[in-house]
Design a protein around this motif. Structure first.
Motif, short mmCIF file in Angstrom:
data_model
loop_
_atom_site.label_atom_id
_atom_site.label_comp_id
_atom_site.label_asym_id
_atom_site.label_seq_id
_atom_site.Cartn_x
_atom_site.Cartn_y
_atom_site.Cartn_z
N TRP A 1 -8.34 -7.49 -2.01
CA TRP A 1 -7.99 -7.40 -3.42
C TRP A 1 -7.27 -6.09 -3.76
CZ3 TRP A 1 -10.50 -3.05 -4.57
CH2 TRP A 1 -11.72 -2.80 -3.95
N GLY A 2 -7.00 -5.25 -2.78
CA GLY A 2 -6.32 -3.97 -3.02
C GLY A 2 -6.80 -2.90 -2.08
N ALA B 1 -8.77 0.16 -6.39
CA ALA B 1 -7.50 0.28 -7.11
C ALA B 1 -6.57 -0.84 -6.68
CB ALA B 1 -6.85 1.63 -6.83
N SER B 2 -5.89 -1.41 -7.65
CA SER B 2 -4.92 -2.44 -7.32
C SER B 2 -3.83 -2.49 -8.38
CB SER B 2 -5.57 -3.82 -7.17
OG SER B 2 -6.22 -4.19 -8.36
N VAL B 3 -2.67 -2.86 -7.92
CA VAL B 3 -1.52 -3.09 -8.78
C VAL B 3 -0.70 -4.17 -8.11
CG1 VAL B 3 -0.13 -1.27 -7.73
CG2 VAL B 3 0.38 -2.01 -10.05
N GLN C 1 6.05 3.57 -1.19
CA GLN C 1 5.75 4.61 -0.21
C GLN C 1 4.34 4.50 0.36
OE1 GLN C 1 8.26 6.69 0.85
NE2 GLN C 1 9.40 5.29 -0.46
N GLU C 2 3.58 3.52 -0.12
CA GLU C 2 2.21 3.33 0.37
C GLU C 2 2.20 2.70 1.76
OE1 GLU C 2 -0.44 1.20 -2.18
OE2 GLU C 2 -0.01 2.45 -3.92
N GLN C 3 1.08 2.89 2.44
CA GLN C 3 0.88 2.15 3.69
C GLN C 3 0.85 0.66 3.36
OE1 GLN C 3 -2.17 3.42 6.57
NE2 GLN C 3 -2.78 4.88 4.98
N ILE C 4 1.22 -0.13 4.30
CA ILE C 4 1.14 -1.58 4.10
C ILE C 4 -0.31 -2.01 4.23
CG2 ILE C 4 1.79 -3.82 5.07
CD1 ILE C 4 4.45 -2.53 5.88
N ASN C 5 -0.77 -2.76 3.25
CA ASN C 5 -2.11 -3.32 3.31
C ASN C 5 -2.07 -4.43 4.35
OD1 ASN C 5 -4.42 -4.95 2.82
ND2 ASN C 5 -4.55 -4.19 0.72
N PRO C 6 -2.81 -4.30 5.45
CA PRO C 6 -2.73 -5.30 6.52
C PRO C 6 -3.39 -6.64 6.18
CG PRO C 6 -4.39 -3.68 7.04
CD PRO C 6 -3.72 -3.21 5.78
N ILE C 7 -4.12 -6.68 5.08
CA ILE C 7 -4.83 -7.90 4.72
C ILE C 7 -4.03 -8.75 3.75
CG2 ILE C 7 -6.98 -8.80 3.74
CD1 ILE C 7 -8.23 -6.03 4.53
N THR C 8 -3.47 -8.09 2.74
CA THR C 8 -2.73 -8.79 1.69
C THR C 8 -1.71 -7.83 1.07
OG1 THR C 8 -2.98 -10.17 -0.29
CG2 THR C 8 -4.41 -8.27 -0.12
N PRO C 9 -0.62 -8.31 0.55
CA PRO C 9 0.40 -7.40 0.01
C PRO C 9 0.08 -6.91 -1.40
CG PRO C 9 1.17 -9.65 -0.14
CD PRO C 9 -0.16 -9.70 0.57
N ILE C 10 -1.08 -6.27 -1.57
CA ILE C 10 -1.46 -5.69 -2.85
C ILE C 10 -1.52 -4.17 -2.67
CG2 ILE C 10 -3.25 -5.55 -4.63
CD1 ILE C 10 -4.01 -8.42 -3.94
N TYR C 11 -0.99 -3.47 -3.64
CA TYR C 11 -0.92 -2.02 -3.58
C TYR C 11 -2.08 -1.39 -4.33
CZ TYR C 11 3.78 -3.16 -2.06
OH TYR C 11 4.86 -3.68 -1.39
N GLY C 12 -2.24 -0.09 -4.20
CA GLY C 12 -3.28 0.64 -4.90
C GLY C 12 -3.67 1.94 -4.23
#
Length: 131
Positions: free
Chosen positions: A52-53, A69-71, A16-27
């Motif tokens: 990195w997140g 934060a990153s996962v 449900q997070e926004q898409i990270n436009p740089i890399t597919p890392i969540y947080g």
């Protein structure tokens, strides 16, 4: 030196997070939760993406910090809802402080202690460790 708090939880739905436009890392969801949990006690900026997140900045006792934060989650590989999260805390130092080894980040830093206790006190977070 930056310090990190590692823990596992099923609390957040990273899909449900926004898409990270740089890399597919969540947080992002952890930082949003922290901001809501603090309810104005600390002024944390809205999360922003990084390679990195996700990160937010804040001022704590007249010092400036970046909290990250990153996962790592891959829907193709991960079917378990419990994910391992990393909350990184980095203290900003002026050039003079860096040159003279002053105002360093440490395990006894009040901001680090504050967030470590906050994470440890949440029953939904397991295996809380620091590195």
């Amino acid at each position: 030196m930056n310090l990190a708090i590692h823990f596992k939880t099923e609390k957040f739905d990273v899909t449900q997070e926004q898409i990270n436009p740089i890399t597919p890392i969540y947080g992002e969801s952890l930082l949003i939760w922290l901001k809501s949990k603090l309810n104005g006690q600390l002024d944390i900026c809205d999360p922003a993406a990084e390679d990195w997140g996700w990160y937010s900045t804040l001022t704590f006792e007249d010092n400036h910090y970046l909290i990250g934060a990153s996962v790592f989650y891959s829907p193709e590989e991960d079917s378990a809802p419990e994910l391992e999260w990393v909350l990184q805390i980095d203290k900003r130092q002026s050039l003079k402080q860096r040159l003279f080894g002053q105002n360093k980040m440490s395990l006894t830093d009040p901001c680090f202690i504050f967030f470590h206790e906050l994470i440890r006190s949440c029953d939904e977070f397991k295996e809380v460790e620091i590195s």
